[in-house]
Structures are given as C-alpha cells and as structure tokens.
Motif scaffolding. Structure first.
Motif, PDB file in Angstrom:
ATOM      1  N   TRP A 422       3.639  20.465  -3.837  1.00  0.00           N
ATOM      2  CA  TRP A 422       4.697  20.180  -2.866  1.00  0.00           C
ATOM      3  C   TRP A 422       4.123  19.764  -1.498  1.00  0.00           C
ATOM      4  O   TRP A 422       4.523  18.748  -0.913  1.00  0.00           O
ATOM      5  N   ALA A 423       3.152  20.528  -0.990  1.00  0.00           N
ATOM      6  CA  ALA A 423       2.607  20.256   0.345  1.00  0.00           C
ATOM      7  C   ALA A 423       1.954  18.875   0.376  1.00  0.00           C
ATOM      8  O   ALA A 423       2.137  18.091   1.320  1.00  0.00           O
ATOM      9  N   ALA A 424       1.224  18.546  -0.693  1.00  0.00           N
ATOM     10  CA  ALA A 424       0.536  17.242  -0.743  1.00  0.00           C
ATOM     11  C   ALA A 424       1.564  16.104  -0.811  1.00  0.00           C
ATOM     12  O   ALA A 424       1.398  15.047  -0.169  1.00  0.00           O
ATOM     13  N   ALA A 425       2.651  16.335  -1.565  1.00  0.00           N
ATOM     14  CA  ALA A 425       3.700  15.304  -1.687  1.00  0.00           C
ATOM     15  C   ALA A 425       4.342  15.050  -0.327  1.00  0.00           C
ATOM     16  O   ALA A 425       4.612  13.896   0.033  1.00  0.00           O
ATOM     17  N   LEU A 426       4.576  16.129   0.424  1.00  0.00           N
ATOM     18  CA  LEU A 426       5.183  15.982   1.755  1.00  0.00           C
ATOM     19  C   LEU A 426       4.262  15.187   2.683  1.00  0.00           C
ATOM     20  O   LEU A 426       4.720  14.320   3.436  1.00  0.00           O
ATOM     21  N   ARG A 427       2.959  15.504   2.613  1.00  0.00           N
ATOM     22  CA  ARG A 427       1.999  14.774   3.471  1.00  0.00           C
ATOM     23  C   ARG A 427       2.017  13.295   3.119  1.00  0.00           C
ATOM     24  O   ARG A 427       2.007  12.424   3.993  1.00  0.00           O
ATOM     25  N   ALA A 428       2.084  13.002   1.815  1.00  0.00           N
ATOM     26  CA  ALA A 428       2.068  11.601   1.371  1.00  0.00           C
ATOM     27  C   ALA A 428       3.330  10.880   1.844  1.00  0.00           C
ATOM     28  O   ALA A 428       3.271   9.727   2.317  1.00  0.00           O
ATOM     29  N   ALA A 429       4.493  11.561   1.763  1.00  0.00           N
ATOM     30  CA  ALA A 429       5.753  10.950   2.209  1.00  0.00           C
ATOM     31  C   ALA A 429       5.705  10.706   3.714  1.00  0.00           C
ATOM     32  O   ALA A 429       6.191   9.675   4.214  1.00  0.00           O
ATOM     33  N   ASP A 430       5.134  11.664   4.449  1.00  0.00           N
ATOM     34  CA  ASP A 430       5.048  11.547   5.913  1.00  0.00           C
ATOM     35  C   ASP A 430       4.167  10.357   6.308  1.00  0.00           C
ATOM     36  O   ASP A 430       4.500   9.583   7.222  1.00  0.00           O
ATOM     37  N   ALA A 431       3.058  10.218   5.576  1.00  0.00           N
ATOM     38  CA  ALA A 431       2.144   9.100   5.877  1.00  0.00           C
ATOM     39  C   ALA A 431       2.849   7.771   5.582  1.00  0.00           C
ATOM     40  O   ALA A 431       2.734   6.797   6.351  1.00  0.00           O
ATOM     41  N   ALA A 432       3.603   7.735   4.479  1.00  0.00           N
ATOM     42  CA  ALA A 432       4.322   6.490   4.119  1.00  0.00           C
ATOM     43  C   ALA A 432       5.390   6.179   5.157  1.00  0.00           C
ATOM     44  O   ALA A 432       5.593   5.010   5.527  1.00  0.00           O
ATOM     45  N   LEU A 433       6.054   7.228   5.684  1.00  0.00           N
ATOM     46  CA  LEU A 433       7.096   7.020   6.720  1.00  0.00           C
ATOM     47  C   LEU A 433       6.452   6.455   7.993  1.00  0.00           C
ATOM     48  O   LEU A 433       6.987   5.521   8.627  1.00  0.00           O
ATOM     49  N   TYR A 434       5.308   7.019   8.342  1.00  0.00           N
ATOM     50  CA  TYR A 434       4.599   6.541   9.548  1.00  0.00           C
ATOM     51  C   TYR A 434       4.292   5.053   9.403  1.00  0.00           C
ATOM     52  O   TYR A 434       4.484   4.258  10.314  1.00  0.00           O
ATOM     53  N   GLU A 435       3.899   4.711   8.180  1.00  0.00           N
ATOM     54  CA  GLU A 435       3.556   3.318   7.900  1.00  0.00           C
ATOM     55  C   GLU A 435       4.820   2.427   8.017  1.00  0.00           C
ATOM     56  O   GLU A 435       4.756   1.320   8.561  1.00  0.00           O
ATOM     57  N   ALA A 436       5.962   2.942   7.534  1.00  0.00           N
ATOM     58  CA  ALA A 436       7.219   2.174   7.616  1.00  0.00           C
ATOM     59  C   ALA A 436       7.610   1.953   9.070  1.00  0.00           C
ATOM     60  O   ALA A 436       8.076   0.866   9.440  1.00  0.00           O
ATOM     61  N   LYS A 437       7.435   2.967   9.908  1.00  0.00           N
ATOM     62  CA  LYS A 437       7.772   2.831  11.338  1.00  0.00           C
ATOM     63  C   LYS A 437       6.834   1.799  11.975  1.00  0.00           C
ATOM     64  O   LYS A 437       7.263   0.908  12.735  1.00  0.00           O
ATOM     65  N   ARG A 438       5.558   1.919  11.627  1.00  0.00           N
ATOM     66  CA  ARG A 438       4.548   1.046  12.244  1.00  0.00           C
ATOM     67  C   ARG A 438       4.780  -0.412  11.837  1.00  0.00           C
ATOM     68  O   ARG A 438       4.605  -1.337  12.628  1.00  0.00           O
ATOM     69  N   ALA A 439       5.263  -0.582  10.599  1.00  0.00           N
ATOM     70  CA  ALA A 439       5.449  -1.938  10.085  1.00  0.00           C
ATOM     71  C   ALA A 439       6.744  -2.581  10.588  1.00  0.00           C
ATOM     72  O   ALA A 439       7.068  -3.699  10.186  1.00  0.00           O
ATOM     73  N   GLY A 440       7.521  -1.878  11.437  1.00  0.00           N
ATOM     74  CA  GLY A 440       8.711  -2.524  12.025  1.00  0.00           C
ATOM     75  C   GLY A 440      10.023  -1.818  11.761  1.00  0.00           C
ATOM     76  O   GLY A 440      11.074  -2.266  12.172  1.00  0.00           O
ATOM     77  N   ARG A 441      10.024  -0.690  11.010  1.00  0.00           N
ATOM     78  CA  ARG A 441      11.226   0.129  10.757  1.00  0.00           C
ATOM     79  C   ARG A 441      12.189  -0.567   9.768  1.00  0.00           C
ATOM     80  O   ARG A 441      11.931  -1.671   9.346  1.00  0.00           O
ATOM     81  N   ASN A 442      13.299   0.123   9.473  1.00  0.00           N
ATOM     82  CA  ASN A 442      14.304  -0.348   8.512  1.00  0.00           C
ATOM     83  C   ASN A 442      13.649  -0.849   7.230  1.00  0.00           C
ATOM     84  O   ASN A 442      13.940  -1.932   6.729  1.00  0.00           O
TER      85      ASN A 442
END
Ligand SMILES: Nc1nc2c(ncn2[C@@H]2O[C@H](COP(=O)(O)OP(=O)(O)OP(=O)(O)O)[C@@H](O)[C@H]2O)c(=O)[nH]1
Length: 453
Positions: A422-442
């Motif tokens: 669970w903890a590793a999955a959350l970290r992976a989702a968080d990293a992917a979200l950061y990437e989505a924000k960095r890439a321009g959001r939406n």
C-alpha cells in the motif's frame, strides 16, 4: 391495667372488652383477647366469618387470576403508554440533527394517546357526535405514523394537503354514518378506516424491508406483522359491529380477544420503534466516524476499513490507487470565496463518486485532494476509469449556480496486492500526480507498470 380486664391482647381485639353489646368489628385474623376467646362460638365476629348455610352467598367477583380484560383499564393503560412513548420520541427527535420521521412517530403516538383519553371520557361505546373528535384524532395519528415510517425509510413524506384531505374525507363519511345509523354507524366506519390504515402502515414497513440494510429488516418485519394483523382484526371488528351490534365488541369473548391483542401490539410496538431508532442512530454514528463531513467522501478511517474489506476478498484482487488533485483550487477560493470553494469540493467529490465503478472507494485525502482505490480488473479498465473521471470533472458545472469549471490532475499507481504494498503504491501515485502537474495539469499520468491505453 384495670382489675378484671383481660390480661393480654385486648388492645388489638376490636371488641374492646365488650364482646356482645354491639356489632363486633373484629377482623377474622385479629388475635382474640381473653374475653372473646372463650365465647368465640357465640361471639358475633365468629358468626360473621362463618355464614349460615341458609344465608345467600354474595356473587363471586373474578379474582386476580383469570380476571377479565376490562376495556376501560386497558384503554387507559394504552393511552398512558402511547403518551409516554410519544413524549420520548419527540425528545429524541429534538436532539437529532436529522430526525427522519421521528417527529411524526412521536406526534402520532401523542395524538393517539390523547384520543384514547377523550374516548374514555365520553364512554368507549358512546354514540355521541362528540365521539367523532377522538375518532378523527386516531385517523390522523395513523397517518402520522405512516408518514414517519416513510421518512424513516428514506421516502418523501405525504404532503400536509393530502393528509388534511384524507382526514376531511374520513370526518365527512363518519358524520354521515353517525346521522344514518347512530353510534353503530360511527363505530363501523372508525374500525374499517383504522383497520385499512393499519394494513397500509404494515405494507409501508414491509416494502421498506426490500430497500433497507439487513440490520433494520428484522424490526421492520416485526412492525409490519404486528400492525398488519391489528389492521385485519380491527377491520373484522367493524364487520362484527355491523352484524351483531356494539355490545358484541365491548363485552364477552370478542372484546377480550381484541383488547388482549391490542395490549400485546402496543407493548411490543414501542420497543420495536425504539429498536429501529437505536439502529438508525448507530448507523448514523458509524457514517460520521468514517466519512468526511464536508464532502461525504470516505475519511482516512473509512478508507482503511474499505481497504481491509477489499483485501479480505478471496481471491485477493489486484488494486490500483489514483490520487486526484484539483488544479489551481487556490484561485477558486481567492476569486469566489471559501464558501463557494467548499461547494466546489462537494461537487467534485460527488462527480467522482458517480463516475467510479461499484465497489471502488472514493476518499478525501487532503484539502483539495481525493484518493480513488479500485480493482485493477481487465487490462485497460484502470486507464479508462482515470480518463473518465478527469473528463467528467472537466465537463461538470460546479458551484451554487453550476457555472464554475475546474479540472483535475490524476496520478495512478501500478497494480498492487495486499496491505504491504500500500505505502509503495501511494508513493507511486503521488509521483505520477507530481508529473501530471508538472506536465501542465488536467491530465492523467500512470506510474511505471501501467501505460495509457
Ligand atoms: N474552500 C476550501 N478550500 C480548501 C479546503 N482545504 C484546502 N483548501 C484550499 O485548497 C487550496 C490548495 O492550494 P494549493 O495547494 O496552492 O494548490 P492549487 O491552488 O490547487 O494548485 P495546484 O494544486 O498546483 O494546481 C488552498 O487555497 C487551501 O486553502 C477546504 O476544505 N475548503
């Protein structure tokens, strides 16, 4: 002590030393003094306690065992019971933020109780026109119960106009019956109408068992059975009055059976209602403990419980975690105000909840961040779900007027199994979200292990 007075016991013997001069008031069990005792067989108290065989016996009164059910006493007890329960339900309802029908239950019980008391005042079998007043009260109380039950089980209440119309129709019919057939007519109409009302109440309870959670089904079935049978018995009572007259239902075996059953129903009805209220309150407390107060999404505790349930399935399913973050939400607060920001948060939570599949979990993870957990399912299903959620939020009309628009960025973990991952999955989702924000959001970004389909 005067000379010649009895030695002992005279004070407790009510002959007071003059046993034969007046009528003796000695009770059979009073110890006899030394004056009475020797002449006990001649003493008037003895002769009173043993009547001569020729003297006529007084009629036997029913003793406590096997005593008849007295309608007046029964109705008095029913009235007091209803008044107590009505008051209690209104007290509970007054303290609940969402009483869901309890006020109508309480009002119904109070009105029924007062109507019974009024009927007692007028005489149970009275045929007077004033008797229409408690009759109308009982019909109103039955409708109030039905309304309470509808709201308690999540249905809309009957409007005041409809209730008033039913009561007015009843009053008109009962008045007509009274004018045509006197007290018999009034009682026939009352029993038939009450019987119908009870049967309908039973049907409302029975219908609710289909939609209610299993916990509430048992008291609802009990309620349906109790009032349903009472309805049939009451309607039958109306027909008996029609065929045999009023005396048949206020005296004799039929009256005993009817009042006996009414007592049983009222005694069982009150704890059944309180049982239902207790279960409902308990469920409400459980909801408050596991859901976010603003958005209605799961809170951390609710999410933990939901995850435990998902992991407990056999075979243990593969899950994915999606972190959903609202884009530039600070601007909504700054431009529209915090209150509108709250409405937007609620709208987005609702949009997400409506967009996920049955069994998926939607939790509020932080201020303007949500977490969706669901089964990985078929290849491509997770990608489709994430993209659907993003698109739904983008196209939703948000805020009080439905005129605001917002977008979300979503980071999706790779599939994982079991609580340890669970903890590793959350970290992976968080990293992917950061990437989505960095890439321009939406947009949706998937952690390695999942690719956009
Ligand atoms: N109205 C309201 N606002 C909240 C609540 N919780 C958090 N916020 C606001 O959410 C905003 C989050 O702002 P940021 O963290 O800067 O993120 P953002 O503006 O969404 O920008 P990005 O995430 O980078 O796109 C802040 O203004 C918080 O005050 C809440 O319960 N109600």
């Amino acid at each position: 002590m005067r000379p010649g007075w009895p030695r002992a016991g005279w004070a407790s013997c009510r002959c007071f030393g003059t046993p034969t001069t007046k009528a003796c008031t000695t009770r059979p069990r009073t110890p006899r003094c030394s004056i009475c005792a020797p002449a006990a067989s001649l003493h008037p108290c003895r002769s009173r306690s043993r009547p001569s065989p020729r003297a006529p016996r007084p009629p036997r009164r029913p003793g406590p065992e096997g005593a008849a059910v007295d309608p007046n006493t029964t109705v008095t007890l029913l009235a007091l019971n209803l008044l107590c329960v009505g008051g209690l339900l209104l007290l509970i309802a007054g303290r609940m933020p969402d009483p869901a029908g309890l006020r109508d239950f309480g009002t119904g019980a109070l009105v029924f109780g007062f109507s019974y008391l009024l009927r007692l005042q007028l005489g149970l079998g009275s045929g007077s026109a004033l008797g229409l007043l408690p009759d109308v009260g009982m019909i109103f109380a039955t409708l109030s119960f039905a309304n309470g039950l509808r709201q308690f089980t999540g249905r809309a209440p009957l409007g005041r106009g409809r209730l008033a119309a039913v009561v007015a129709v009843y009053a008109a019919v009962a008045l007509g019956a009274l004018l045509l057939a006197g007290g018999v007519g009034r009682h026939v109409v009352l029993n038939l109408a009450l019987g119908l009302g009870y049967v309908l109440l039973g049907l409302v309870a029975l219908r609710a068992t289909r939609r209610e959670v299993p916990l509430l089904r048992t008291p609802l079935r009990l309620l349906a059975g109790l009032v349903g049978v009472l309805g049939l018995v009451t309607a039958a009572r109306g027909l008996v009055i029609l065929a045999l007259g009023l005396t048949a239902v206020f005296e004799g075996a039929l009256a005993q059976a009817y009042y006996g059953y009414s007592v049983a129903v009222t005694v069982l009805l009150c704890p059944t209602l309180l049982w239902m209220v207790f279960l409902r309150l308990n469920m409400r407390l459980g909801e408050l403990a596991t859901h976010d107060a603003l958005t209605g999404a799961l809170n951390r505790r609710g999410l933990d419980e939901g995850l435990l349930r998902l992991h407990a399935q056999r075979p243990s399913p593969l899950l994915v975690a999606m972190l959903v973050d609202i884009d530039h939400f600070k601007q909504v607060n700054d431009q529209q105000g915090h209150a509108t920001g709250d409405v937007v948060l609620r709208d987005i939570a609702k949009t997400l909840a409506e967009g996920v599949r049955g069994g998926d979990l939607v939790a509020r993870w932080g201020g303007e961040e949500f977490l969706v957990v669901g089964q990985a399912g078929e290849p491509g299903a997770v990608q489709a779900l994430a993209e659907r959620l993003r698109a739904r939020v983008q196209s939703a009309g948000l805020g009080e007027q439905g005129t605001l628009a917002c977008t979300v960025s979503i980071g999706v973990s790779a599939p994982f199994a079991g609580p340890d991952a669970w903890a590793a999955a959350l970290r992976a989702a968080d990293a992917a979200l950061y990437e989505a924000k960095r890439a321009g959001r939406n947009r949706v970004v998937f952690a390695p292990g999942l690719t956009a389909s």
